[in-house]
Design an enzyme around this catalytic site. Structure first.
Site, PDB file in Angstrom:
ATOM      1  N   GLU A 117       6.359  54.129  11.140  1.00  0.00           N
ATOM      2  CA  GLU A 117       6.979  55.440  11.406  1.00  0.00           C
ATOM      3  C   GLU A 117       8.436  55.321  11.841  1.00  0.00           C
ATOM      4  OE1 GLU A 117       3.963  54.560  12.373  1.00  0.00           O
ATOM      5  OE2 GLU A 117       2.550  56.126  11.757  1.00  0.00           O
ATOM      6  N   PHE A 152      -8.965  61.471  21.101  1.00  0.00           N
ATOM      7  CA  PHE A 152      -8.564  60.329  20.278  1.00  0.00           C
ATOM      8  C   PHE A 152      -7.196  60.597  19.651  1.00  0.00           C
ATOM      9  CE2 PHE A 152      -8.597  58.146  16.086  1.00  0.00           C
ATOM     10  CZ  PHE A 152      -8.471  56.851  16.586  1.00  0.00           C
ATOM     11  N   GLN A 153      -6.295  59.655  19.783  1.00  0.00           N
ATOM     12  CA  GLN A 153      -4.933  59.744  19.254  1.00  0.00           C
ATOM     13  C   GLN A 153      -4.170  60.958  19.759  1.00  0.00           C
ATOM     14  OE1 GLN A 153      -5.066  58.987  14.952  1.00  0.00           O
ATOM     15  NE2 GLN A 153      -4.872  56.816  15.465  1.00  0.00           N
ATOM     16  N   LYS A 194      -4.196  70.103  14.602  1.00  0.00           N
ATOM     17  CA  LYS A 194      -4.947  70.089  13.347  1.00  0.00           C
ATOM     18  C   LYS A 194      -5.595  71.444  13.037  1.00  0.00           C
ATOM     19  CE  LYS A 194      -8.440  67.456  10.862  1.00  0.00           C
ATOM     20  NZ  LYS A 194      -8.170  66.303   9.995  1.00  0.00           N
ATOM     21  N   MET A 215      25.507  39.230  19.585  1.00  0.00           N
ATOM     22  CA  MET A 215      26.296  39.997  20.544  1.00  0.00           C
ATOM     23  C   MET A 215      25.893  39.679  21.977  1.00  0.00           C
ATOM     24  SD  MET A 215      28.811  41.880  20.961  1.00  0.00           S
ATOM     25  CE  MET A 215      29.340  42.995  19.678  1.00  0.00           C
TER      26      MET A 215
HETATM   27  C1  LIG Z   1      16.008  47.603  19.849  1.00  0.00           C
HETATM   28  C2  LIG Z   1      17.052  46.833  20.551  1.00  0.00           C
HETATM   29  N1  LIG Z   1      16.726  45.808  21.367  1.00  0.00           N
HETATM   30  C3  LIG Z   1      17.678  45.095  22.001  1.00  0.00           C
HETATM   31  C4  LIG Z   1      18.995  45.392  21.832  1.00  0.00           C
HETATM   32  C5  LIG Z   1      20.076  44.589  22.550  1.00  0.00           C
HETATM   33  N2  LIG Z   1      20.949  43.912  21.591  1.00  0.00           N
HETATM   34  C6  LIG Z   1      22.145  44.389  21.230  1.00  0.00           C
HETATM   35  S1  LIG Z   1      22.921  43.465  20.081  1.00  0.00           S
HETATM   36  C7  LIG Z   1      21.664  42.363  20.045  1.00  0.00           C
HETATM   37  C8  LIG Z   1      21.723  41.167  19.145  1.00  0.00           C
HETATM   38  C9  LIG Z   1      21.514  41.519  17.729  1.00  0.00           C
HETATM   39  O1  LIG Z   1      21.326  40.335  17.001  1.00  0.00           O
HETATM   40  P1  LIG Z   1      21.539  40.283  15.451  1.00  0.00           P
HETATM   41  O2  LIG Z   1      20.815  41.387  14.804  1.00  0.00           O
HETATM   42  O3  LIG Z   1      21.258  38.925  14.963  1.00  0.00           O
HETATM   43  O4  LIG Z   1      23.067  40.664  15.314  1.00  0.00           O
HETATM   44  P2  LIG Z   1      24.366  39.785  15.624  1.00  0.00           P
HETATM   45  O5  LIG Z   1      24.908  40.286  16.925  1.00  0.00           O
HETATM   46  O6  LIG Z   1      23.983  38.357  15.684  1.00  0.00           O
HETATM   47  O7  LIG Z   1      25.273  40.109  14.495  1.00  0.00           O
HETATM   48  C10 LIG Z   1      20.656  42.733  20.944  1.00  0.00           C
HETATM   49  C11 LIG Z   1      19.437  41.956  21.205  1.00  0.00           C
HETATM   50  C12 LIG Z   1      19.299  46.484  20.992  1.00  0.00           C
HETATM   51  N3  LIG Z   1      20.558  46.883  20.784  1.00  0.00           N
HETATM   52  N4  LIG Z   1      18.328  47.169  20.356  1.00  0.00           N
END
Ligand SMILES: Cc1ncc(C[n+]2csc(CCOP(=O)(O)OP(=O)(O)O)c2C)c(N)n1
Ligand SMILES: [Mg+2]
Lengths: 159, 564
Positions: free
Chosen positions: B49, B111-112, B161, B478
């Site tokens: 979803e 349920f659900q 529903k 990042m």
């Molecule tokens: C759902 C979610 N969980 C955690 C984060 C925190 N977060 C921000 S950037 C990042 C790293 C992303 O890694 P990647 O997709 O490999 O991108 P890169 O920065 O290496 O280009 C994380 C864990 C987020 N933004 N969203």
């Protein structure tokens, strides 16, 4: 500074939690909140007292207006308004104390709404200051229980 | 004629000219699915979803129309919540239909059952629980109206529903009347004149535009104002594409990973014209040193955005298109373009010289590894800036924003406010559905792409040839960058080198897989992947510890930039 907001809302399920959720979610505080129907069918009035500096109050007012079920928001603080609260005080009233309690009740134009052998319940209406004063005076008799509404308020008619 | 709730719903969607619904079935919504083949609406069956809601969001961002998503009760609804919050933070018009247990069971922990209206109250513009089939058409009408009008946003409609099974006569309301909702679209005439006067008086004006310009489709008006009056333009992440990225007056993005020129311009301008932007902390840095020399004008449709983070001198509450059109009317008669050019010549030169001093750039590779920025530059070159780019979150997102020069509105799809990893790929899928002929590219990170990778099956079976380009650095890059710069290189839990073989993964789904490990292969392999009519994953092994620069550390002033 304390502000009193008068908010008219569509009387729909969930409207209270929309308003309450807005305050909790954005870290605003609610000192008191009062809800009741208005003359207009389907419309309720909430009277909210809250505390904050000018910028926070401005945000609160705008955020309330942004809620889809809120019809109108008015900050009564700056306007001439009448504001009333009510308190019910259950106080110790053994023989020998009653006369004085009744005198206080009289001076404050309160009502005795329940009596038993050793206690009395007093109803008092007024602005917050007046309620504080009577609660203060009754304290020395021993207050057993106390129930207080929040403020409800209306803008005064234009002169 | 009596129709069931399910039929009423689908009729309403037809009336709203909905072509595509992204969804996933379940017990509470079977009645809708049972009727679906009898209506003209196309349904894209996702694999999760979250994919459905992001796809509806991507569809909305790419087209400017309302995206629609349909999920079942309970887990179906909760799975969509991240995407709803994503759309809410970026003010994207989507309508979400959720199934609900029958009304007599509501509140029984049936349920659900979840209270999805309660759960999503803080992350929708508005939401509804429909308790009577006779209210359904009106609610749907309102939901679409609310989603697209004023400051747009997601609206959720919860459908028990028994309401879907009950019958009533169908009548679609012609208009919406809500005494409690009247967004103010038109700008105040006096305020507009004041802004025009400020523009005439300013010596160093700067336009700071945001997503509001795109949602109001005001990019033409924005471009008119900037070019005619010769005013430099910077924008937020959300505003990219509203002003041509190859224009002389374009400074690039501002804020945490904004350009040197943009941040210096903010710091030195004497008039800051904020249009459809909301002074987010990633944009302002330390607020009390933001635009210290400027009179600030703030155009926004949402009064709550005004004076929220930054004290502004002249607020103008209106939608960006009306406001900019009104300004144009005010300024156009007798407009002397060369005179404006001359008035701002020194300032524009100053701004250009900042851009030349510290352009967006990166150090050449020392070890032969591919630079991620180079990959984005190549994507820009190959696509001539004409692709729709959806990003994930992290370094990949910032490099896409910096090095792809967006020239057209609605061509950059990215989760700005919430920063949702996993957004980009399903959003690309939604955009591709809306524009089958266009090249839609998901610039991804190796971490983020794994969050909604299951939609590979959806793009393959629906012939949606989305191209996923993974800037694969083997890190949650990042976060690693923050650890490097601010946490003494304690790379705790950010190394993700245990990853699937993305090429074989693509192939397993029936898509194409490519891997690039050498700089010389970047261009030809990207060309090959983009030319194919199939969905593809291009796994580009890039420099592992590359950082995004410039960078303003969180909470610092915009001028405290770490440069390359
Ligand atoms: C759902 C979610 N969980 C955690 C984060 C925190 N977060 C921000 S950037 C990042 C790293 C992303 O890694 P990647 O997709 O490999 O991108 P890169 O920065 O290496 O280009 C994380 C864990 C987020 N933004 N969203
Ligand atoms: Mg990575």
């Amino acid at each position: 500074m304390k502000h009193t907001l008068s908010v008219t809302v569509e009387n729909e399920p969930g409207v209270l939690s929309r308003v309450a959720g807005l305050f909790s979610g954005r870290g605003f505080n609610i000192e008191s909140l009062n809800v009741g129907p208005t003359l207009e069918p389907g419309v309720s009035r909430m009277t909210i007292t809250t505390e904050g500096d000018e910028q926070i109050i401005e945000q609160i007012v705008k955020q309330l207006r942004k809620l889809v079920t809120v019809i109108k928001v008015r900050d009564l603080t700056e306007l001439k308004a009448v504001s009333r609260e009510m308190v019910l005080v259950k106080v110790n009233a053994e023989e020998g104390k009653r006369a004085e309690i009744l005198r206080i009740t009289d001076i404050f134009r309160c009502k005795v709404v329940d009596v038993s052998l050793d206690e009395m319940t007093i109803e008092c209406t007024g602005d917050a200051g007046k309620l504080e004063a009577i609660i203060d005076l009754l304290t020395r008799f021993g207050i057993k229980e106390l129930a207080r509404t929040g403020a409800t308020a209306l803008k005064r008619a234009k002169q | 004629m009596q129709l069931t709730g399910a039929q009423v719903l689908l009729k309403c969607l037809e009336k709203e000219a909905v072509k595509t619904v992204f969804g996933f079935p379940g017990g509470a919504v079977i009645d809708i699915y049972d009727e679906l083949p009898n209506f003209s609406i196309e349904h894209i069956l996702v694999r999760h979803e979250q994919g459905a809601i992001h796809a509806a969001d991507g569809y909305a961002r790419a087209t400017g129309e309302v995206g629609v998503c349909l999920v079942t009760s309970g887990p179906g609804a909760t799975n969509a919540v991240t995407g709803i919050a994503t759309a809410y933070m970026d003010s994207i018009p989507v309508v979400i239909f959720t199934g609900q247990v029958p009304t007599p069971l509501i509140g029984n922990d049936a349920f659900q059952e979840v209270d999805i209206v309660g759960i999503t109250r803080p992350c929708t513009k508005h939401n509804y629980l429909v308790k009577d089939v006779r209210d359904l058409a009106r609610v749907v009408k309102q939901a679409f109206y609310l989603a697209r009008s004023g400051r747009p946003g997601p609206v959720l409609v919860d459908l028990p529903k028994d309401v879907l099974q009950a019958t009533c006569t169908f009548e679609y309301p012609r208009n919406v009347r809500m005494r409690s909702y009247n967004p103010n679209m038109r700008p105040h005439a006096g305020q507009t004149r004041k802004v025009a006067r400020l523009l005439q008086e300013a010596e160093r004006p700067l336009i700071y535009s945001g997503g509001g310009v795109l949602s109001a489709r005001a990019h033409r008006e924005l471009t008119w104002l900037a070019r005619r009056l010769s005013i430099p333009v910077t924008s937020t992440l959300m505003g990219l594409g509203a002003f041509p990225g190859d224009d002389e007056l374009w400074l690039g993005m501002l804020g945490m990973h904004g350009t040197y020129a943009a941040n210096m311009a903010v710091n030195n301008c004497d008039l800051l014209l904020a249009i459809g932007a909301r002074f987010d902390d990633r944009v302002t840095g330390k607020v009390n040193t933001f635009a210290p020399k400027a009179t600030i004008v703030h155009v926004d449709i949402d009064p709550t955005s005004i004076q929220k983070n930054v004290a502004v001198h002249v607020p103008l509450v209106a939608d960006c298109k009306s406001a900019l059109s009104a300004l144009k009317e005010e300024l156009e008669p007798g407009l002397d373009v060369p005179a404006w050019q001359e008035k701002h010549e020194t300032w524009v030169k100053q701004v250009r010289s900042w851009a030349e001093e510290h352009p967006l750039t990166y150090a050449p590779s020392e070890n032969g590894r591919i630079k991620p920025q180079f990959v984005v530059e190549k994507i820009y070159e190959i696509t001539k800036g004409e692709a729709i780019i959806a990003t994930e979150v992290g370094q990949n997102q910032m490099w896409a924003a910096q090095f792809y020069r967006f020239r057209t509105p609605n061509s950059f799809l990215s989760s700005g406010g919430l920063g949702t990893m996993g957004y980009g790929f399903p959003a690309a899928m939604g955009a591709q559905k809306a524009f089958p002929e266009k090249l839609v590219i998901n610039i991804a990170g190796d971490g983020s792409i794994q969050m909604c990778i299951q939609e590979m099956a959806t793009v393959v079976c629906n012939n949606l040839p989305v191209k996923i380009v993974i800037l694969n650095n083997g890190y949650l890059g990042m976060v690693r960058q923050w650890q490097e710069l601010f946490y003494k290189k304690n790379y705790c839990q950010t190394c993700m080198d245990a990853q699937p073989d993305f090429v074989r993964l693509a192939e397993a789904y029936g898509a194409e897989g490519y891997r690039i490990t050498e700089t010389k292969d970047v261009e030809p392999v990207l060309r090959e992947a983009f030319a194919s009519d199939k969905p593809a994953i291009v796994d580009v092994r890039v420099e592992k510890e590359e950082n995004v620069y410039p960078m303003v550390p969180a909470g610092a002033s915009l001028t405290e930039m770490l440069l390359v």
